[in-house]
Motif scaffolding. Structure first.
Motif, PDB file in Angstrom:
ATOM      1  N   VAL A  90       0.851  -1.184   0.000  1.00 22.39           N
ATOM      2  CA  VAL A  90       0.000   0.000   0.000  1.00 22.39           C
ATOM      3  C   VAL A  90       0.887   1.235   0.000  1.00 22.39           C
ATOM      4  N   TYR A  91       0.639   2.127  -0.940  1.00 20.67           N
ATOM      5  CA  TYR A  91       1.436   3.331  -1.112  1.00 20.67           C
ATOM      6  C   TYR A  91       1.030   4.382  -0.077  1.00 20.67           C
ATOM      7  N   ASP A  92       1.780   5.473  -0.025  1.00 16.88           N
ATOM      8  CA  ASP A  92       1.471   6.524   0.953  1.00 16.88           C
ATOM      9  C   ASP A  92       0.648   7.652   0.371  1.00 16.88           C
ATOM     10  N   TRP A  93       0.194   7.482  -0.858  1.00 18.70           N
ATOM     11  CA  TRP A  93      -0.565   8.544  -1.514  1.00 18.70           C
ATOM     12  C   TRP A  93      -1.580   7.920  -2.452  1.00 18.70           C
ATOM     13  N   ALA A  94      -2.594   8.697  -2.820  1.00 19.07           N
ATOM     14  CA  ALA A  94      -3.697   8.170  -3.622  1.00 19.07           C
ATOM     15  C   ALA A  94      -3.325   7.910  -5.080  1.00 19.07           C
ATOM     16  N   GLY A  95      -2.191   8.414  -5.520  1.00 12.99           N
ATOM     17  CA  GLY A  95      -1.746   8.196  -6.896  1.00 12.99           C
ATOM     18  C   GLY A  95      -0.255   7.971  -6.946  1.00 12.99           C
ATOM     19  N   ALA A  96       0.236   7.524  -8.096  1.00 17.27           N
ATOM     20  CA  ALA A  96       1.655   7.209  -8.241  1.00 17.27           C
ATOM     21  C   ALA A  96       2.480   8.473  -8.480  1.00 17.27           C
ATOM     22  N   ASP A  97       3.699   8.478  -7.959  1.00 15.45           N
ATOM     23  CA  ASP A  97       4.683   9.504  -8.280  1.00 15.45           C
ATOM     24  C   ASP A  97       6.058   8.841  -8.255  1.00 15.45           C
ATOM     25  N   HIS A  98       7.125   9.633  -8.352  1.00 14.14           N
ATOM     26  CA  HIS A  98       8.465   9.064  -8.528  1.00 14.14           C
ATOM     27  C   HIS A  98       8.917   8.198  -7.358  1.00 14.14           C
TER      28      HIS A  98
ATOM     29  N   SER B  89      -3.351  10.065   2.412  1.00 11.80           N
ATOM     30  CA  SER B  89      -2.086   9.710   3.051  1.00 11.80           C
ATOM     31  C   SER B  89      -2.244   9.257   4.493  1.00 11.80           C
ATOM     32  N   GLN B  90      -3.407   9.487   5.100  1.00  8.72           N
ATOM     33  CA  GLN B  90      -3.608   9.093   6.488  1.00  8.72           C
ATOM     34  C   GLN B  90      -4.089   7.644   6.636  1.00  8.72           C
ATOM     35  N   THR B  91      -4.382   6.978   5.523  1.00 11.25           N
ATOM     36  CA  THR B  91      -5.038   5.675   5.584  1.00 11.25           C
ATOM     37  C   THR B  91      -4.066   4.508   5.500  1.00 11.25           C
ATOM     38  N   THR B  92      -2.856   4.733   5.033  1.00  9.61           N
ATOM     39  CA  THR B  92      -1.909   3.640   4.792  1.00  9.61           C
ATOM     40  C   THR B  92      -1.677   2.786   6.035  1.00  9.61           C
ATOM     41  N   ALA B  93      -1.340   3.423   7.158  1.00  2.32           N
ATOM     42  CA  ALA B  93      -1.054   2.665   8.377  1.00  2.32           C
ATOM     43  C   ALA B  93      -2.268   1.871   8.841  1.00  2.32           C
ATOM     44  N   ARG B  94      -3.461   2.456   8.716  1.00  3.17           N
ATOM     45  CA  ARG B  94      -4.667   1.747   9.163  1.00  3.17           C
ATOM     46  C   ARG B  94      -4.968   0.545   8.270  1.00  3.17           C
TER      47      ARG B  94
ATOM     48  N   LEU C 233      -2.697  -1.295   6.854  1.00  2.00           N
ATOM     49  CA  LEU C 233      -1.777  -2.324   7.327  1.00  2.00           C
ATOM     50  C   LEU C 233      -2.282  -2.939   8.628  1.00  2.00           C
ATOM     51  N   ALA C 234      -2.728  -2.100   9.541  1.00  2.00           N
ATOM     52  CA  ALA C 234      -3.193  -2.578  10.836  1.00  2.00           C
ATOM     53  C   ALA C 234      -4.419  -3.471  10.712  1.00  2.00           C
ATOM     54  N   LEU C 235      -5.268  -3.172   9.739  1.00  2.00           N
ATOM     55  CA  LEU C 235      -6.507  -3.933   9.546  1.00  2.00           C
ATOM     56  C   LEU C 235      -6.326  -5.166   8.668  1.00  2.00           C
ATOM     57  N   GLY C 236      -5.104  -5.400   8.193  1.00  6.40           N
ATOM     58  CA  GLY C 236      -4.856  -6.565   7.354  1.00  6.40           C
ATOM     59  C   GLY C 236      -5.303  -6.382   5.919  1.00  6.40           C
ATOM     60  N   GLN C 237      -5.549  -5.140   5.502  1.00  5.88           N
ATOM     61  CA  GLN C 237      -5.940  -4.864   4.116  1.00  5.88           C
ATOM     62  C   GLN C 237      -4.738  -4.723   3.194  1.00  5.88           C
ATOM     63  N   ALA C 238      -3.542  -4.725   3.769  1.00  5.70           N
ATOM     64  CA  ALA C 238      -2.281  -4.701   3.030  1.00  5.70           C
ATOM     65  C   ALA C 238      -1.222  -5.337   3.919  1.00  5.70           C
ATOM     66  N   ASP C 239      -0.098  -5.720   3.312  1.00  2.00           N
ATOM     67  CA  ASP C 239       0.944  -6.433   4.049  1.00  2.00           C
ATOM     68  C   ASP C 239       2.150  -5.548   4.358  1.00  2.00           C
ATOM     69  N   VAL C 240       2.622  -4.825   3.349  1.00  2.00           N
ATOM     70  CA  VAL C 240       3.738  -3.892   3.514  1.00  2.00           C
ATOM     71  C   VAL C 240       3.347  -2.574   2.871  1.00  2.00           C
ATOM     72  N   GLY C 241       4.087  -1.508   3.187  1.00  2.00           N
ATOM     73  CA  GLY C 241       3.692  -0.222   2.633  1.00  2.00           C
ATOM     74  C   GLY C 241       4.779   0.823   2.761  1.00  2.00           C
ATOM     75  N   LEU C 242       4.421   2.066   2.441  1.00  2.00           N
ATOM     76  CA  LEU C 242       5.304   3.221   2.581  1.00  2.00           C
ATOM     77  C   LEU C 242       4.570   4.267   3.401  1.00  2.00           C
ATOM     78  N   ASN C 243       5.265   4.805   4.413  1.00  6.07           N
ATOM     79  CA  ASN C 243       4.668   5.815   5.286  1.00  6.07           C
ATOM     80  C   ASN C 243       5.649   6.940   5.558  1.00  6.07           C
ATOM     81  N   ALA C 244       5.107   8.119   5.841  1.00  2.00           N
ATOM     82  CA  ALA C 244       5.934   9.149   6.457  1.00  2.00           C
ATOM     83  C   ALA C 244       6.325   8.649   7.841  1.00  2.00           C
ATOM     84  N   THR C 245       7.541   8.971   8.277  1.00  2.00           N
ATOM     85  CA  THR C 245       7.990   8.464   9.576  1.00  2.00           C
ATOM     86  C   THR C 245       7.114   8.975  10.719  1.00  2.00           C
ATOM     87  N   THR C 246       6.566  10.175  10.570  1.00  2.00           N
ATOM     88  CA  THR C 246       5.660  10.675  11.609  1.00  2.00           C
ATOM     89  C   THR C 246       4.434   9.770  11.747  1.00  2.00           C
ATOM     90  N   ASP C 247       3.952   9.222  10.635  1.00  2.00           N
ATOM     91  CA  ASP C 247       2.792   8.338  10.688  1.00  2.00           C
ATOM     92  C   ASP C 247       3.105   7.045  11.431  1.00  2.00           C
TER      93      ASP C 247
END
Length: 325
Positions: free
Chosen positions: A34-42, A71-76, A78-92
């Protein structure tokens, strides 16, 4: 929009080749990123290169990229089992730990803090001249954590500057003269200004801006997934490191792969320049992905000081190196 993973086998008969290809595809272990944003970038380049160059397939993996609604949904997810690995801002990641979510950083995306202050090309910038300036700033947790460091280094209070909330992109505000200074990371702001004006903006980045040298992004995972699938997670990490190394050595080709897979990710020129800026920050003294306490505790302390979290936890609650050891 997701690029398809394809593999070719050298065989003597077409039918045998087709059946062998299907069997190989069926044998791949699925893993959801799961990415950290709603669309792809570099910043998605390592994942796309891993798919297109076959690094994941060689590791026996079928990696599916998922885009969250924000961008606020990525960690949740992962926590809910809807994704396995991801990218997050360190603050998140720190927020997730503060909330007791089963999410942890498994590798640093970039090793350094490339967030800073930027002016229009040809306009000088220094901390001693910030008083009275208008500064475009986002409402995200990272900006809230970094700004107090900037003001302290400049010897100012918040009411000594004019903060302008950037609703979307602060580059237009900067280039139109609506603000004196924009805040952003170098890999996002510098390429946009350079492509618009063929000139490099003025900049105070990282320590020059008075902020701690801490990573901005990290690869993350569900702790439950790490417990249940440690070998798969390690294979994903090693393949991602290979993809990152290849992309760092071939920036334009990597950007072209991204654009082919995700045409809405921006131009090849923009992604190439952005990737050239961020890629050198990905490898540290111990190689790619490795983390230590100093990467995390300053972030947690900054969030605690600004009232964004309740307490600073032990660093091992924020990260693990188990996938890269």
């Amino acid at each position: 929009m997701k690029a398809a993973i394809t593999g070719s086998l050298v065989v003597s008969a077409l039918l045998c080749g087709l059946s062998a290809g299907v069997a190989r595809a069926d044998a791949l272990t699925p893993i959801r990123f799961v990415y950290d944003w709603a669309g792809a970038d570099h910043e998605l380049i390592p994942l796309v290169v891993g798919q297109e160059k076959g690094f994941y397939q060689q590791a026996g993996l079928d990696v599916k990229v998922i885009f969250p609604p924000d961008s606020q949904t990525t960690a949740r997810m992962l926590a809910l089992g809807q994704a396995d690995v991801g990218l997050n801002a360190t603050t998140d990641v720190v927020f997730a730990a503060d909330q007791g979510l089963p999410v942890i950083a498994v590798g640093l995306y970039s090793q350094h803090n490339n967030w800073g202050l930027f002016t229009r090309p040809g306009v000088p910038i220094s901390l001693k001249d910030l008083k009275g300036k208008s500064i475009a700033i986002y409402t995200d947790s990272w900006s809230k954590a970094m700004l107090p460091f900037v003001l302290k280094a400049a010897g100012l209070q918040e009411n000594d500057v004019r903060l302008i909330i950037a609703q979307d992109d602060d580059v237009p505000l900067l280039l139109s003269g609506k603000v004196d200074i924009a805040t952003n990371t170098s890999n996002f702001l510098i390429p946009s200004v350079e492509l618009a004006q063929s000139k490099t903006p003025g900049a105070l980045i990282g320590k020059q801006a008075g902020v701690p040298d801490v990573p901005v992004w990290a690869y993350t995972a569900s702790t439950r997934y790490l417990q249940e699938h440690p070998d798969t997670a390690k294979k994903w990490m090693q393949a991602t490191i290979k993809a990152t190394e290849w992309a760092a050595a071939h920036p334009q080709q990597a950007a072209e792969m991204l654009h082919t897979a995700y045409p809405d990710s921006g131009s090849v020129a923009l992604s190439t320049r952005a990737w050239q800026i961020i890629a050198p920050d990905m490898k540290g003294p111990q190689g790619y992905m490795m983390q230590n306490d100093d990467n995390w505790l300053p972030i947690a302390r900054a969030l605690k000081a600004t009232g964004q979290i309740n307490s600073v936890l032990p660093a091992n609650k924020y990260y693990t190196n188990q996938l890269v050891k």
